[in-house]
Design an enzyme around this catalytic site. Structure first.
Site, mmCIF file in Angstrom:
data_model
loop_
_atom_site.group_PDB
_atom_site.id
_atom_site.type_symbol
_atom_site.label_atom_id
_atom_site.label_comp_id
_atom_site.label_asym_id
_atom_site.label_seq_id
_atom_site.Cartn_x
_atom_site.Cartn_y
_atom_site.Cartn_z
ATOM 1 N N ASP A 1 0.814 -1.216 0.000
ATOM 2 C CA ASP A 1 0.000 0.000 0.000
ATOM 3 C C ASP A 1 0.845 1.262 0.000
ATOM 4 O O ASP A 1 0.388 2.323 -0.435
ATOM 5 C CB ASP A 1 -0.921 0.015 1.225
ATOM 6 C CG ASP A 1 -2.056 -0.979 1.109
ATOM 7 O OD1 ASP A 1 -2.346 -1.404 -0.025
ATOM 8 O OD2 ASP A 1 -2.643 -1.330 2.140
ATOM 9 N N ASP B 1 5.853 6.746 -4.372
ATOM 10 C CA ASP B 1 5.439 6.755 -2.971
ATOM 11 C C ASP B 1 3.970 7.178 -2.891
ATOM 12 O O ASP B 1 3.610 8.266 -3.331
ATOM 13 C CB ASP B 1 6.326 7.721 -2.192
ATOM 14 C CG ASP B 1 6.119 7.641 -0.691
ATOM 15 O OD1 ASP B 1 5.287 6.830 -0.249
ATOM 16 O OD2 ASP B 1 6.798 8.390 0.041
ATOM 17 N N HIS C 1 -9.564 -2.341 -2.496
ATOM 18 C CA HIS C 1 -8.419 -2.422 -3.402
ATOM 19 C C HIS C 1 -8.632 -3.471 -4.484
ATOM 20 O O HIS C 1 -9.188 -4.548 -4.218
ATOM 21 C CB HIS C 1 -7.146 -2.759 -2.620
ATOM 22 C CG HIS C 1 -6.745 -1.699 -1.650
ATOM 23 N ND1 HIS C 1 -5.700 -1.860 -0.756
ATOM 24 C CD2 HIS C 1 -7.242 -0.452 -1.428
ATOM 25 C CE1 HIS C 1 -5.580 -0.764 -0.020
ATOM 26 N NE2 HIS C 1 -6.503 0.098 -0.414
ATOM 27 N N ASP D 1 -6.504 -5.415 -5.774
ATOM 28 C CA ASP D 1 -5.775 -6.668 -5.567
ATOM 29 C C ASP D 1 -6.545 -7.660 -4.715
ATOM 30 O O ASP D 1 -6.109 -8.790 -4.512
ATOM 31 C CB ASP D 1 -4.393 -6.417 -4.973
ATOM 32 C CG ASP D 1 -4.403 -5.876 -3.549
ATOM 33 O OD1 ASP D 1 -5.494 -5.561 -3.027
ATOM 34 O OD2 ASP D 1 -3.313 -5.742 -2.948
ATOM 35 N N CYS E 1 -0.771 -7.734 -0.123
ATOM 36 C CA CYS E 1 -0.795 -6.489 0.643
ATOM 37 C C CYS E 1 0.475 -6.325 1.478
ATOM 38 O O CYS E 1 0.915 -5.200 1.732
ATOM 39 C CB CYS E 1 -1.999 -6.448 1.576
ATOM 40 S SG CYS E 1 -3.578 -6.773 0.767
#
Length: 663
Positions: free
Chosen positions: A352, A371, A472, A474, A645
């Site tokens: 993340d 970032d 998310h 993913d 994650c």
């Protein structure tokens, strides 16, 4: 290139002019002529080319081509092919004649000084600045394209710097020159010419904050290189030394393309006549650069480094997780990098926090970490520990309202290269989760979406992820490389496939086999119970609809067919109006080449084996993949995350050169 200059001739005295090599100068042969003159003849000394243009519809070409009518439809231009050795060493003579006379009525003389002025960059994309016949002011995409490329100088080659090299107004390391693009100024001509003329390098005001230029005077000293153009300097009077014919410069990018910046910048050099007031530029040469985009790498690219966090874990499960990651990285021949607790401050969600990508120019490529704006315990890790020599850094600041959960980069993915109809995406497409098709809701910050779109080479696709508690992409999709012709598969979480599997096992007489059987602190649920649970069935139907909506978007936007998609059994349940994984989310895996680190689902044990694991193996191992199921239940799943994650992977860049595509 400057517009064509005009030189007026005089019968009374010679005219003197500067002529830039390869540039035509218009000669006004009609401004001062003898009273009875009707025709003219022009001749030049060696080294001078003379061009006579006329309109054949209005001017009859003379029988003797050296006598031309003094007609407004006849134009004379001249050019020189080399720089002069001395002032006025080239000559053009114009003689004027009456209508039927061979005796000249008068003469005008033009003395020329040839000077070779050219600003050259790597338009051919070969890694070196070189003269080219293409239009240096334009930049073209595609296999037949041309134009120079700039890298954003966002790494830190000198450890004494407090931030990226682009923040420095002076050179801090000679290695930094390797990140810059070469530019060469040719300035060949008589030294005396430069007593009355000067060369001025310019950057437009709109580009001065986006590009920096260092002048190189040779040697291995940092002081031999000084910044001459940039945010503080819009112009630079070139310090040409006597006899100097070429001056080298190095050009750096200062900012990536964004919503207010298309990525193109220009630089120019002007030859200025200082003998006039005001001073007049008599020639300008301009070059264009395109800033190299930040490119994200998908799971299908080979892994180079696997990042994972060491955290304080009251269950002791993190230590075992790190061991499993180490074993997986060893199989994949991938370097393991562990971020210690002192640097992550017990923030384990390293996916993340950042996303790895790269930048590339013909002469250089290096990785760049993006970032994310989430800024939790890991917020300093990308800047303090990853930014370094040949490792760049970029971020996007979001408004004071702060980030939402969808601004974390578990909500950022990339597809492999795809073709959609006739449109090719050789670097794949970026995927981000959003509130679509729901009105309102959470969405990735506009500044991040704008940044990703502005890179142009991986046109983003927005998916619907706001149905998830964390939100998310993913959590319901991933890509894996395959050894067949297609080269990859899209994996989608599928509640319907999971329920179908459980129904099959029930029909085979295994209805009492239980999910979570033997898992400490977790109530086991038999297949019979799960199939009879109306709430779980209803939740699964809702989630399947959400995933199916994304399925159609992915098929349409990535040019996929059903054969390209593998459905991975997975159940979700709703907590309030948002969904969470009912058991460890197997799609949320780490992909290291053909080795997959998959969350252990703790499915019903049938004939001594987990039926969920067996199903996934049957789907993926025929594709040449190796499945390793890793226990992340306490260390990640119970905290609403999984293996993907809690890991991050730096991958090999694409072999395809981004400038060869057409966005």
């Amino acid at each position: 290139m400057a517009s064509q200059r005009a030189v007026r001739l005089s019968l009374k005295k010679p005219t003197h002019a500067v002529c830039v090599v390869g540039v035509k100068t218009y000669v006004d042969v009609r401004s001062d002529i003898p009273k009875e003159a009707k025709t003219f003849r022009v001749s030049g000394s060696p080294g001078v080319e003379i061009f006579i243009a006329h309109d054949p519809a209005r001017v009859i070409e003379p029988t003797y081509k050296d006598h031309w009518p003094l007609d407004s439809n006849v134009d004379v231009t001249v050019s020189v092919d080399t720089a002069s050795k001395a002032l006025s060493d080239l000559k053009v003579k114009v003689s004027y004649f009456g209508e039927y006379e061979d005796h000249a009525l008068g003469h005008s003389v033009l003395f020329l000084t040839g000077v070779d002025i050219s600003l050259d960059v790597d338009t051919g994309r070969k890694g070196k600045a070189k003269r080219s016949q293409v239009d240096k002011k334009t930049w073209r995409w595609g296999p037949e394209g041309y134009g120079a490329v700039l890298l954003v100088n966002c790494d830190r080659d000198s450890l004494s710097s407090s931030g990226p090299d682009l923040a420095n107004r002076q050179l801090m390391s000679l290695d930094d020159l390797k990140d810059m693009s070469p530019m060469v100024l040719t300035c060949d001509g008589p030294d005396k010419l430069f007593h009355s003329h000067k060369l001025v390098l310019n950057v437009p005001f709109s580009d001065c904050k986006r590009v920096g230029v260092f002048c190189a005077r040779g040697g291995n000293s940092l002081s031999s290189y000084k910044q001459v153009l940039g945010p503080q300097h819009l112009t630079y009077e070139v310090e040409r030394q006597p006899g100097e014919q070429k001056i080298s410069f190095y050009v750096e990018g200062l900012t990536f393309p964004n919503s207010d910046f298309l990525g193109l910048v220009s630089l120019s050099v002007s030859l200025v006549d200082t003998g006039t007031l005001p001073e007049v530029p008599i020639f300008t040469d301009t070059v264009a650069f395109r800033m190299a985009p930040w490119i994200m790498t998908p799971n299908t690219q080979p892994p180079l480094e696997l990042y994972v966090c060491s955290v304080i874990d009251p269950h002791g499960s993190n230590e075992k997780f790190l061991k499993d990651m180490s074993d997986l990285a060893l199989k994949a021949n991938c370097k393991l990098i562990i971020c210690p607790w002192t640097e992550n401050r017990n923030d384990r969600w390293i996916q993340d926090e950042m996303e790895f990508g790269y930048v590339e120019a013909p002469h250089k490529s290096f990785p760049v970490v993006f970032d994310s704006p989430r800024d939790r315990g890991l917020k300093d890790f990308p800047f303090k520990r990853i930014l370094g020599p040949d490792f760049g850094y970029v971020t996007q600041k979001i408004p004071l309202a702060g980030p939402s959960g969808l601004d974390s980069f578990g909500n950022l993915d990339a597809s492999p290269p795809v073709t959609v109809g006739s449109k090719e995406y050789p670097l794949g497409r970026i995927l981000i989760g959003s509130s679509f098709p729901k009105s309102g809701g959470r969405r990735m910050a506009k500044v991040v979406r704008d940044f990703l779109k502005a890179q142009q080479v991986q046109a983003p696709v927005e998916l619907y992820s706001d149905w998830l508690s964390v939100g998310h992409v993913d959590e319901f999709l991933t890509f894996v490389p395959t050894s067949d012709r297609k080269g990859f598969r899209l994996l989608l979480a599928s509640p319907s496939v999971c329920l179908k599997l459980f129904q099959e096992k029930k029909d085979e007489g295994h209805g009492e086999a239980a999910q979570f059987d033997g898992l400490k602190d977790q109530v086991a649920r038999s297949i019979n119970e799960m199939l009879a649970d109306r709430s779980l069935q209803s939740d699964s139907a809702f989630v399947q609809k959400c995933i199916d909506w994304n399925r159609e978007v992915l098929k349409r936007e990535l040019g996929l067919t059903e054969r390209d998609i593998v459905d991975i059994p997975q159940l979700f349940h709703l907590k309030g109006s948002y969904a969470e994984a009912f058991f460890p989310d197997m799609v949320n895996m780490v992909v290291l080449g053909k080795y997959l680190g998959i969350p252990k689902p703790f499915g019903p044990i049938i004939n001594g084996r987990c039926c969920l694991e067996e199903k996934v193996r049957s789907l993926l191992e025929p594709l040449g993949l190796h499945c390793t199921f890793i226990d992340d239940y306490l260390s990640y799943h119970k905290l609403l995350g999984e293996i993907h994650c809690g890991t991050n992977v730096r991958r090999q860049p694409f072999s395809f050169k981004w400038w060869r595509m057409v966005p």
